[in-house]
Design an enzyme around this catalytic site. Structure first.
Site, short mmCIF file in Angstrom:
data_model
loop_
_atom_site.label_atom_id
_atom_site.label_comp_id
_atom_site.label_asym_id
_atom_site.label_seq_id
_atom_site.Cartn_x
_atom_site.Cartn_y
_atom_site.Cartn_z
N HIS A 8 0.07 -21.82 0.58
CA HIS A 8 0.00 -20.68 -0.33
C HIS A 8 1.31 -20.71 -1.10
CE1 HIS A 8 -0.84 -16.81 -2.02
NE2 HIS A 8 0.10 -16.18 -1.34
N VAL A 63 -0.01 -11.56 6.83
CA VAL A 63 0.04 -11.44 5.38
C VAL A 63 1.46 -11.74 4.88
CG1 VAL A 63 -0.32 -9.88 3.41
CG2 VAL A 63 -1.83 -9.74 5.38
N GLY A 118 3.30 -2.39 8.99
CA GLY A 118 3.89 -2.49 7.64
C GLY A 118 3.13 -1.56 6.71
N ALA A 119 2.55 -0.50 7.31
CA ALA A 119 1.62 0.37 6.57
C ALA A 119 2.29 1.26 5.53
CB ALA A 119 0.83 1.22 7.55
N THR A 120 3.64 1.32 5.53
CA THR A 120 4.29 2.12 4.47
C THR A 120 4.50 1.27 3.22
OG1 THR A 120 6.51 1.52 5.21
CG2 THR A 120 5.56 3.52 6.15
N GLY A 121 4.27 -0.04 3.32
CA GLY A 121 4.51 -0.94 2.19
C GLY A 121 3.36 -0.91 1.20
N GLY A 129 0.35 -2.93 2.55
CA GLY A 129 -0.16 -2.23 3.74
C GLY A 129 -0.94 -0.98 3.35
N1 LIG Z 1 -0.22 -13.62 1.88
C1 LIG Z 1 -0.40 -13.06 0.70
O1 LIG Z 1 -1.30 -13.43 -0.04
C2 LIG Z 1 0.48 -11.93 0.29
C3 LIG Z 1 1.63 -11.67 0.98
N2 LIG Z 1 2.45 -10.64 0.63
C4 LIG Z 1 3.62 -10.42 1.46
O2 LIG Z 1 3.43 -9.23 2.22
C5 LIG Z 1 4.72 -8.67 2.54
C6 LIG Z 1 4.73 -7.19 2.17
O3 LIG Z 1 4.66 -7.05 0.77
P1 LIG Z 1 4.76 -5.58 0.10
O4 LIG Z 1 3.84 -4.65 0.79
O5 LIG Z 1 4.65 -5.77 -1.35
O6 LIG Z 1 6.27 -5.19 0.46
P2 LIG Z 1 6.89 -3.73 0.65
O7 LIG Z 1 8.36 -3.88 0.52
O8 LIG Z 1 6.19 -2.75 -0.21
O9 LIG Z 1 6.54 -3.37 2.17
C7 LIG Z 1 7.15 -4.03 3.24
C8 LIG Z 1 6.80 -3.34 4.54
O10 LIG Z 1 7.46 -4.05 5.59
C9 LIG Z 1 8.25 -3.13 6.32
N3 LIG Z 1 9.48 -3.82 6.75
C10 LIG Z 1 10.43 -4.35 5.95
N4 LIG Z 1 11.43 -4.88 6.71
C11 LIG Z 1 11.09 -4.64 8.00
C12 LIG Z 1 11.72 -4.92 9.24
N5 LIG Z 1 12.92 -5.52 9.30
N6 LIG Z 1 11.09 -4.54 10.37
C13 LIG Z 1 9.92 -3.91 10.31
N7 LIG Z 1 9.26 -3.61 9.17
C14 LIG Z 1 9.85 -3.98 8.02
C15 LIG Z 1 8.56 -1.98 5.36
O11 LIG Z 1 8.89 -0.80 6.08
C16 LIG Z 1 7.24 -1.88 4.61
O12 LIG Z 1 6.30 -1.17 5.39
C17 LIG Z 1 5.74 -9.54 1.78
O13 LIG Z 1 6.29 -10.51 2.65
C18 LIG Z 1 4.91 -10.19 0.70
O14 LIG Z 1 5.48 -11.38 0.22
C19 LIG Z 1 2.15 -9.81 -0.41
C20 LIG Z 1 1.01 -10.03 -1.15
C21 LIG Z 1 0.09 -11.11 -0.87
O1 LIG Z 2 3.35 -13.89 -4.83
C1 LIG Z 2 3.74 -13.18 -3.88
O2 LIG Z 2 4.89 -13.13 -3.43
C2 LIG Z 2 2.69 -12.35 -3.20
C3 LIG Z 2 1.60 -13.29 -2.88
O3 LIG Z 2 1.71 -14.09 -1.99
C4 LIG Z 2 0.49 -13.38 -3.82
O4 LIG Z 2 0.12 -12.41 -4.48
O5 LIG Z 2 -0.07 -14.48 -3.90
#
Ligand SMILES: NC(=O)C1=CN([C@@H]2O[C@H](COP(=O)(O)OP(=O)(O)OC[C@H]3O[C@@H](n4cnc5c(N)ncnc54)[C@H](O)[C@@H]3O)[C@@H](O)[C@H]2O)C=CC1
Ligand SMILES: O=C([O-])CC(=O)C(=O)O
Length: 317
Positions: A178, A121, A8-11, A14
């Site tokens: 969470h 994550v 997910g490194a393009t996100g 990531g």
């Molecule tokens: N656990 C935590 O504390 C946190 C969790 N998150 C979660 O992390 C995830 C990513 O968040 P962001 O980077 O902001 O999102 P983003 O949209 O910027 O990046 C998502 C990444 O997942 C990939 N992706 C999307 N659909 C896919 C699929 N069907 N198959 C393969 N790869 C796929 C994309 O290509 C991209 O690399 C979200 O689910 C978000 O809720 C985000 C921040 C904190």
């Molecule tokens: O709130 C979200 O969706 C992303 C996350 O989990 C956080 O930053 O705690």
């Protein structure tokens, strides 16, 4: 030295995690994985990352790949792939869609990198951690999620700000989901080593406001700038450093519990765990009766939704 891969490194998360992880002294390879079609973005992320190394003196190798087989040999794989919520969504709204993505990656990772740790994550992280555990076939101490460690960081900042002390003087934890049912452990909160309820000014702490602030922090940041990035990115690096440095720190991560907290278990949820080079080990704890009840509620909520998601994955919708 270790290889850490980010799926997910393009996100947004990531990309920042790649930077924070590259600065960990025990890491000598950061691998960026993205879906086929994302080659150009991955190449750009890798080049940008390498440009930063001259300033920081980082001595790490950066590779990128759209071939999942290249995850082989990873010591830790961080899974940030999946959809992120919009400001009007709950993390739980993402469960079905992300579970399919996480199950698929986890199955492959279990085969390709059987000896790696798998850090989740993708949200809703507690449920995704259980999906990853089940579909990777890894052991419970090898699969964990960034859950209430981030919420605990947020609570720590809020308490430090209220008492006007340095954050390092505050020790606190949030356990459970969470998400909305998270449980702050005031019984385990100290300032300068003093139990917080023994400070006369504790009576003035706006507990409900502070917890509301912690719970809504992610959503507020998403509404204003699109995503939470630096908080989670730094938290990810802390957890990885703790493993690779064999630090034996006790951090709150989403982990599979059996009976460590008042015999409540069979769920992946945020709990304090001792973390070292062999993995993540939930610490048996005893907490106050109200905290137990709130934790039990949080567990029942997450266990129930996890079961529904398992059923969707097995039988389809
Ligand atoms: N656990 C935590 O504390 C946190 C969790 N998150 C979660 O992390 C995830 C990513 O968040 P962001 O980077 O902001 O999102 P983003 O949209 O910027 O990046 C998502 C990444 O997942 C990939 N992706 C999307 N659909 C896919 C699929 N069907 N198959 C393969 N790869 C796929 C994309 O290509 C991209 O690399 C979200 O689910 C978000 O809720 C985000 C921040 C904190
Ligand atoms: O709130 C979200 O969706 C992303 C996350 O989990 C956080 O930053 O705690």
């Amino acid at each position: 030295m270790a290889k850490v891969a980010i799926v997910g490194a393009t996100g947004k998360v990531g990309q920042y995690a790649a930077l924070s992880i590259s600065r960990i002294p025990y890491v000598n390879e950061v691998q960026l994985y993205g879906r086929p079609g994302s080659e150009s973005v991955l190449d750009g992320v890798a080049r940008d990352l390498i440009d930063s190394f001259a300033a920081t003196g980082t001595d790490s190798h950066v590779s990128w790949s759209c071939n999942i087989e290249d995850l082989k040999g990873s010591d830790i794989i961080v899974l940030t792939a999946g959809v992120a919520r919009k400001p009007d969504q709950s993390r739980l709204d993402l469960a079905v869609e992300n579970a399919k993505i996480v199950a698929d990656f986890s199955q492959k990772i279990g085969r390709i990198a059987p000896d790696s740790f798998l850090m989740m994550v993708t949200n809703p992280v507690d449920i995704m951690t259980h999906v990853a555990l089940k579909y990777s076939g890894k052991k419970p101490n090898e699969v964990f999620g960034l859950g209430t460690h981030l919420d605990s960081m947020r609570l720590k900042s809020a308490i430090a700000s209220f008492f006007q002390v340095h954050v390092s003087e505050v020790h606190t934890r949030i356990i459970g989901e969470h998400g909305d049912s998270m449980v702050p452990l005031w019984s385990a909160t100290t300032i300068g080593g003093i139990q917080i309820s023994n400070l006369p000014s504790f009576a003035q702490v706006p507990i409900d406001d502070i917890m509301q602030q912690v719970k809504s922090s992610g959503q507020k940041i998403i509404a204003s700038k699109g995503a939470t990035v630096w908080g989670p990115g730094e938290a990810i690096a802390t957890l990885i450093r703790t493993i690779l440095g064999n630090e034996n720190r006790i951090l709150t991560v989403s982990a599979y519990i059996k009976a460590e907290v008042h015999n409540i278990g069979d769920v992946c949820i945020g709990v304090p765990a001792r973390i070292n080079r062999s993995g993540v080990y939930p610490v048996p704890i005893r907490i106050e009766p109200l905290e137990v009840r709130n934790f039990q509620n949080s567990v029942e909520k997450i266990r129930g939704i996890t079961r529904e998601i398992f059923s969707v994955l097995e039988n389809g919708e």
